[in-house]
Design an enzyme around this catalytic site. Sequence first.
Site, PDB file in Angstrom:
ATOM      1  N   HIS A  52     -37.319  -0.488  40.018  1.00 43.93           N
ATOM      2  CA  HIS A  52     -37.879   0.811  39.300  1.00 43.93           C
ATOM      3  C   HIS A  52     -37.617   2.095  39.984  1.00 43.93           C
ATOM      4  CE1 HIS A  52     -41.577   2.151  37.050  1.00 43.93           C
ATOM      5  NE2 HIS A  52     -41.556   2.798  37.896  1.00 43.93           N
ATOM      6  N   GLU A  53     -38.063   2.218  41.123  1.00 36.37           N
ATOM      7  CA  GLU A  53     -37.630   3.368  41.610  1.00 36.37           C
ATOM      8  C   GLU A  53     -36.257   3.831  41.759  1.00 36.37           C
ATOM      9  OE1 GLU A  53     -40.013   5.458  42.335  1.00 36.37           O
ATOM     10  OE2 GLU A  53     -41.524   3.776  42.073  1.00 36.37           O
ATOM     11  N   HIS A  56     -35.418   5.499  38.501  1.00 38.72           N
ATOM     12  CA  HIS A  56     -35.547   7.108  38.594  1.00 38.72           C
ATOM     13  C   HIS A  56     -34.677   7.721  39.106  1.00 38.72           C
ATOM     14  CE1 HIS A  56     -39.573   6.430  36.656  1.00 38.72           C
ATOM     15  NE2 HIS A  56     -40.198   5.946  37.830  1.00 38.72           N
ATOM     16  N   ASP A 149     -45.692   7.541  35.153  1.00 38.85           N
ATOM     17  CA  ASP A 149     -44.469   7.827  34.354  1.00 38.85           C
ATOM     18  C   ASP A 149     -44.946   8.361  32.955  1.00 38.85           C
ATOM     19  OD1 ASP A 149     -42.887   7.263  36.517  1.00 38.85           O
ATOM     20  OD2 ASP A 149     -42.659   5.138  36.109  1.00 38.85           O
TER      21      ASP A 149
HETATM   22 ZN   LIG Z   1     -42.054   4.819  37.893  1.00 40.20          ZN
END
Ligand SMILES: [Zn+2]
Length: 262
Positions: A52-53, A56, A149
Amino acid sequence: MRLSWKLGRVSGIDLFLHPSALLWFFFGAQMSATPLESAVLVVALLGSIVLHELGHALMARQYGIDTADITLYIFGGVARLERMPRSSGPELLIALAGPAVNFAIVLALGAILALTSLATPWPLPLLVNILTINLGLGIFNLIPAFPMDGGRVLRALLSGWLGRVKATETAAALGRGLAIAGGLYFLVSGNYQAIILARFVDMAGSLELQQVRAEGRGLSIPGGFVNLPDPPPGCRWADSGNGILRPVPIMMNPMRRDRSWS
Ligand SMILES: [Zn+2]
Protein backbone atom coordinates in the site's frame (compact mmCIF):
# COMPACT_ATOMS: atom_id res chain seq x y z
CA MET A 1 19.57 7.09 16.57
CA ARG A 2 16.85 5.25 14.72
CA LEU A 3 14.64 3.02 16.85
CA SER A 4 13.43 0.90 13.91
CA TRP A 5 15.02 -2.14 12.32
CA LYS A 6 15.86 -2.08 8.65
CA LEU A 7 14.09 -4.90 6.80
CA GLY A 8 15.50 -4.20 3.37
CA ARG A 9 15.25 -1.97 0.35
CA VAL A 10 12.46 -2.02 -2.26
CA SER A 11 12.60 0.07 -5.47
CA GLY A 12 15.39 2.13 -3.92
CA ILE A 13 13.33 2.87 -0.77
CA ASP A 14 14.53 1.69 2.65
CA LEU A 15 12.00 -0.38 4.55
CA PHE A 16 11.92 -0.23 8.38
CA LEU A 17 10.01 -2.04 11.12
CA HIS A 18 9.27 -0.07 14.28
CA PRO A 19 9.24 -2.29 17.43
CA SER A 20 5.61 -1.24 18.08
CA ALA A 21 4.61 -3.14 14.91
CA LEU A 22 5.52 -6.39 16.71
CA LEU A 23 2.38 -5.83 18.83
CA TRP A 24 0.49 -6.94 15.72
CA PHE A 25 1.64 -10.48 16.49
CA PHE A 26 0.13 -10.07 19.98
CA PHE A 27 -3.15 -8.53 18.78
CA GLY A 28 -3.30 -10.88 15.78
CA ALA A 29 -2.90 -14.05 17.85
CA GLN A 30 -6.66 -14.65 17.60
CA MET A 31 -6.83 -14.11 13.86
CA SER A 32 -6.79 -17.81 13.11
CA ALA A 33 -7.24 -21.16 14.83
CA THR A 34 -3.54 -22.00 15.06
CA PRO A 35 -0.69 -19.71 16.17
CA LEU A 36 1.26 -20.46 12.98
CA GLU A 37 -1.66 -19.45 10.74
CA SER A 38 -2.18 -16.30 12.81
CA ALA A 39 1.51 -15.39 12.43
CA VAL A 40 1.29 -15.97 8.66
CA LEU A 41 -1.76 -13.69 8.49
CA VAL A 42 0.01 -10.94 10.46
CA VAL A 43 2.99 -11.17 8.08
CA ALA A 44 0.51 -10.98 5.16
CA LEU A 45 -1.13 -7.92 6.76
CA LEU A 46 2.23 -6.16 7.23
CA GLY A 47 3.21 -7.11 3.66
CA SER A 48 -0.06 -5.69 2.33
CA ILE A 49 0.58 -2.43 4.24
CA VAL A 50 4.07 -2.22 2.71
CA LEU A 51 2.61 -2.69 -0.80
CA HIS A 52 0.00 0.00 0.00
CA GLU A 53 2.75 2.45 1.01
CA LEU A 54 4.80 1.52 -2.06
CA GLY A 55 1.74 2.48 -4.14
CA HIS A 56 1.90 6.01 -2.66
CA ALA A 57 5.70 6.19 -3.00
CA LEU A 58 5.86 5.02 -6.63
CA MET A 59 3.01 7.33 -7.69
CA ALA A 60 4.78 10.22 -5.91
CA ARG A 61 7.93 9.35 -7.87
CA GLN A 62 5.94 9.95 -11.08
CA TYR A 63 5.69 13.58 -9.94
CA GLY A 64 9.37 13.89 -9.03
CA ILE A 65 8.80 13.38 -5.29
CA ASP A 66 11.22 10.93 -3.68
CA THR A 67 10.42 8.84 -0.62
CA ALA A 68 13.02 8.77 2.17
CA ASP A 69 11.76 5.50 3.67
CA ILE A 70 8.75 3.39 4.59
CA THR A 71 8.24 2.38 8.25
CA LEU A 72 5.72 -0.05 9.72
CA TYR A 73 4.20 1.01 13.05
CA ILE A 74 1.43 -0.48 15.20
CA PHE A 75 -1.01 2.07 13.70
CA GLY A 76 0.01 1.25 10.10
CA GLY A 77 2.65 2.19 7.57
CA VAL A 78 4.19 5.58 6.92
CA ALA A 79 5.91 6.54 3.67
CA ARG A 80 8.06 9.62 4.34
CA LEU A 81 7.76 11.66 1.16
CA GLU A 82 10.47 14.31 0.81
CA ARG A 83 7.69 16.87 0.30
CA MET A 84 3.93 16.97 -0.06
CA PRO A 85 2.50 17.60 -3.53
CA ARG A 86 1.23 21.19 -3.67
CA SER A 87 -1.27 20.78 -6.49
CA SER A 88 -4.46 18.81 -6.11
CA GLY A 89 -4.11 16.52 -9.20
CA PRO A 90 -0.92 14.77 -8.02
CA GLU A 91 -2.20 14.72 -4.41
CA LEU A 92 -5.40 12.98 -5.54
CA LEU A 93 -3.53 10.31 -7.53
CA ILE A 94 -0.85 9.74 -4.84
CA ALA A 95 -3.61 9.34 -2.20
CA LEU A 96 -5.61 6.92 -4.35
CA ALA A 97 -2.57 4.82 -5.34
CA GLY A 98 -2.28 3.18 -1.89
CA PRO A 99 -5.85 1.80 -1.65
CA ALA A 100 -5.70 0.99 -5.39
CA VAL A 101 -2.88 -1.48 -4.66
CA ASN A 102 -5.06 -3.24 -2.04
CA PHE A 103 -8.03 -3.41 -4.44
CA ALA A 104 -5.73 -4.80 -7.17
CA ILE A 105 -4.63 -7.55 -4.73
CA VAL A 106 -8.34 -8.26 -3.98
CA LEU A 107 -9.07 -8.62 -7.70
CA ALA A 108 -6.02 -10.83 -8.30
CA LEU A 109 -6.79 -13.13 -5.34
CA GLY A 110 -10.47 -13.17 -6.31
CA ALA A 111 -9.52 -14.35 -9.79
CA ILE A 112 -7.18 -17.03 -8.37
CA LEU A 113 -9.91 -18.23 -5.98
CA ALA A 114 -12.50 -18.30 -8.76
CA LEU A 115 -10.21 -20.36 -11.00
CA THR A 116 -8.95 -22.78 -8.32
CA SER A 117 -12.41 -23.42 -6.88
CA LEU A 118 -13.35 -24.75 -10.30
CA ALA A 119 -10.47 -27.21 -10.26
CA THR A 120 -10.43 -28.19 -6.59
CA PRO A 121 -12.95 -28.06 -3.76
CA TRP A 122 -10.25 -26.76 -1.42
CA PRO A 123 -11.40 -23.26 -0.46
CA LEU A 124 -7.88 -21.91 0.15
CA PRO A 125 -8.86 -20.20 3.44
CA LEU A 126 -5.52 -18.42 3.72
CA LEU A 127 -6.08 -16.63 0.40
CA VAL A 128 -9.63 -15.75 1.43
CA ASN A 129 -8.24 -14.19 4.63
CA ILE A 130 -5.56 -12.22 2.76
CA LEU A 131 -8.24 -11.03 0.31
CA THR A 132 -10.40 -9.88 3.25
CA ILE A 133 -7.42 -8.09 4.85
CA ASN A 134 -6.74 -6.17 1.64
CA LEU A 135 -10.41 -5.33 1.10
CA GLY A 136 -10.49 -4.00 4.67
CA LEU A 137 -7.26 -1.99 4.21
CA GLY A 138 -8.53 -0.44 0.96
CA ILE A 139 -11.92 0.56 2.39
CA PHE A 140 -10.54 1.66 5.79
CA ASN A 141 -7.97 3.99 4.24
CA LEU A 142 -10.64 5.68 2.13
CA ILE A 143 -12.53 6.87 5.25
CA PRO A 144 -12.50 10.67 4.72
CA ALA A 145 -10.65 11.38 8.00
CA PHE A 146 -7.73 13.67 7.10
CA PRO A 147 -4.79 12.88 6.99
CA MET A 148 -5.87 9.36 6.02
CA ASP A 149 -5.97 8.71 2.26
CA GLY A 150 -9.72 9.38 2.03
CA GLY A 151 -9.20 12.73 3.79
CA ARG A 152 -6.41 13.63 1.35
CA VAL A 153 -8.70 12.74 -1.57
CA LEU A 154 -11.33 15.06 -0.06
CA ARG A 155 -8.79 17.86 0.48
CA ALA A 156 -7.58 17.52 -3.12
CA LEU A 157 -11.16 17.65 -4.44
CA LEU A 158 -12.02 20.68 -2.25
CA SER A 159 -8.77 22.56 -3.05
CA GLY A 160 -10.08 23.42 -6.51
CA TRP A 161 -12.64 25.92 -5.27
CA LEU A 162 -11.82 26.48 -1.58
CA GLY A 163 -8.07 26.93 -1.92
CA ARG A 164 -5.51 24.74 -0.16
CA VAL A 165 -5.72 26.26 3.34
CA LYS A 166 -9.54 26.32 3.54
CA ALA A 167 -9.76 22.84 1.98
CA THR A 168 -7.29 21.52 4.58
CA GLU A 169 -9.27 23.20 7.39
CA THR A 170 -12.50 21.60 6.15
CA ALA A 171 -10.95 18.14 5.68
CA ALA A 172 -9.18 18.36 9.08
CA ALA A 173 -12.44 19.41 10.81
CA LEU A 174 -14.27 16.43 9.31
CA GLY A 175 -11.29 14.21 10.23
CA ARG A 176 -11.41 15.44 13.84
CA GLY A 177 -15.18 14.83 14.00
CA LEU A 178 -14.77 11.28 12.67
CA ALA A 179 -11.82 10.62 15.03
CA ILE A 180 -13.85 11.78 18.05
CA ALA A 181 -16.94 9.80 16.98
CA GLY A 182 -14.76 6.74 16.30
CA GLY A 183 -12.88 7.20 19.59
CA LEU A 184 -16.14 7.31 21.58
CA TYR A 185 -17.48 4.27 19.75
CA PHE A 186 -14.26 2.32 20.38
CA LEU A 187 -14.31 3.39 24.04
CA VAL A 188 -17.81 1.96 24.45
CA SER A 189 -16.91 -1.21 22.56
CA GLY A 190 -13.63 -1.58 24.48
CA ASN A 191 -11.37 -1.49 21.41
CA TYR A 192 -8.47 0.40 23.01
CA GLN A 193 -6.06 -0.17 20.12
CA ALA A 194 -8.49 1.64 17.79
CA ILE A 195 -8.77 4.57 20.27
CA ILE A 196 -5.01 5.10 19.95
CA LEU A 197 -5.41 5.04 16.15
CA ALA A 198 -8.24 7.62 16.29
CA ARG A 199 -6.12 9.88 18.54
CA PHE A 200 -3.19 9.50 16.14
CA VAL A 201 -5.36 10.49 13.15
CA ASP A 202 -6.58 13.57 15.04
CA MET A 203 -3.05 14.59 16.12
CA ALA A 204 -1.51 14.07 12.68
CA GLY A 205 -4.39 16.00 11.10
CA SER A 206 -3.99 19.08 13.29
CA LEU A 207 -0.18 19.01 12.88
CA GLU A 208 -0.48 19.03 9.11
CA LEU A 209 -3.17 21.72 9.24
CA GLN A 210 -0.78 23.97 11.24
CA GLN A 211 1.89 23.36 8.60
CA VAL A 212 -0.43 24.23 5.69
CA ARG A 213 -1.64 27.37 7.52
CA ALA A 214 1.98 28.46 8.07
CA GLU A 215 2.74 27.88 4.39
CA GLY A 216 -0.39 29.83 3.46
CA ARG A 217 0.89 32.82 5.48
CA GLY A 218 4.35 32.53 3.97
CA LEU A 219 5.47 33.44 0.49
CA SER A 220 6.62 31.10 -2.19
CA ILE A 221 10.18 31.98 -3.07
CA PRO A 222 12.73 30.03 -5.11
CA GLY A 223 14.10 27.28 -2.90
CA GLY A 224 10.93 26.79 -0.91
CA PHE A 225 8.49 28.46 1.39
CA VAL A 226 9.38 30.86 4.15
CA ASN A 227 7.05 31.43 7.04
CA LEU A 228 6.59 35.14 7.57
CA PRO A 229 4.74 37.15 10.19
CA ASP A 230 1.51 38.75 8.98
CA PRO A 231 2.24 41.91 6.92
CA PRO A 232 0.98 45.30 8.20
CA PRO A 233 -2.78 45.86 7.62
CA GLY A 234 -3.61 46.58 3.98
CA CYS A 235 -0.25 45.28 2.81
CA ARG A 236 1.22 42.11 1.38
CA TRP A 237 4.81 40.86 1.21
CA ALA A 238 6.51 41.37 -2.16
CA ASP A 239 9.94 40.41 -3.42
CA SER A 240 11.76 43.58 -4.41
CA GLY A 241 13.78 41.60 -6.95
CA ASN A 242 16.91 40.83 -4.94
CA GLY A 243 15.32 38.29 -2.63
CA ILE A 244 14.48 40.91 0.02
CA LEU A 245 10.81 40.94 1.00
CA ARG A 246 9.07 44.22 1.84
CA PRO A 247 5.43 45.09 2.56
CA VAL A 248 3.57 46.78 -0.34
CA PRO A 249 0.00 48.12 -0.29
CA ILE A 250 -2.64 45.75 -1.64
CA MET A 251 -4.37 47.33 -4.66
CA MET A 252 -7.30 46.24 -6.74
CA ASN A 253 -6.34 45.64 -10.35
CA PRO A 254 -8.92 47.63 -12.39
CA MET A 255 -8.31 45.44 -15.46
CA ARG A 256 -9.53 42.36 -13.63
CA ARG A 257 -13.27 41.78 -13.84
CA ASP A 258 -13.41 39.42 -10.89
CA ARG A 259 -12.99 40.54 -7.31
CA SER A 260 -9.56 39.08 -6.72
CA TRP A 261 -6.81 41.20 -5.27
CA SER A 262 -3.55 41.43 -7.13
ZN1 LIG B 1 -2.38 5.17 2.35
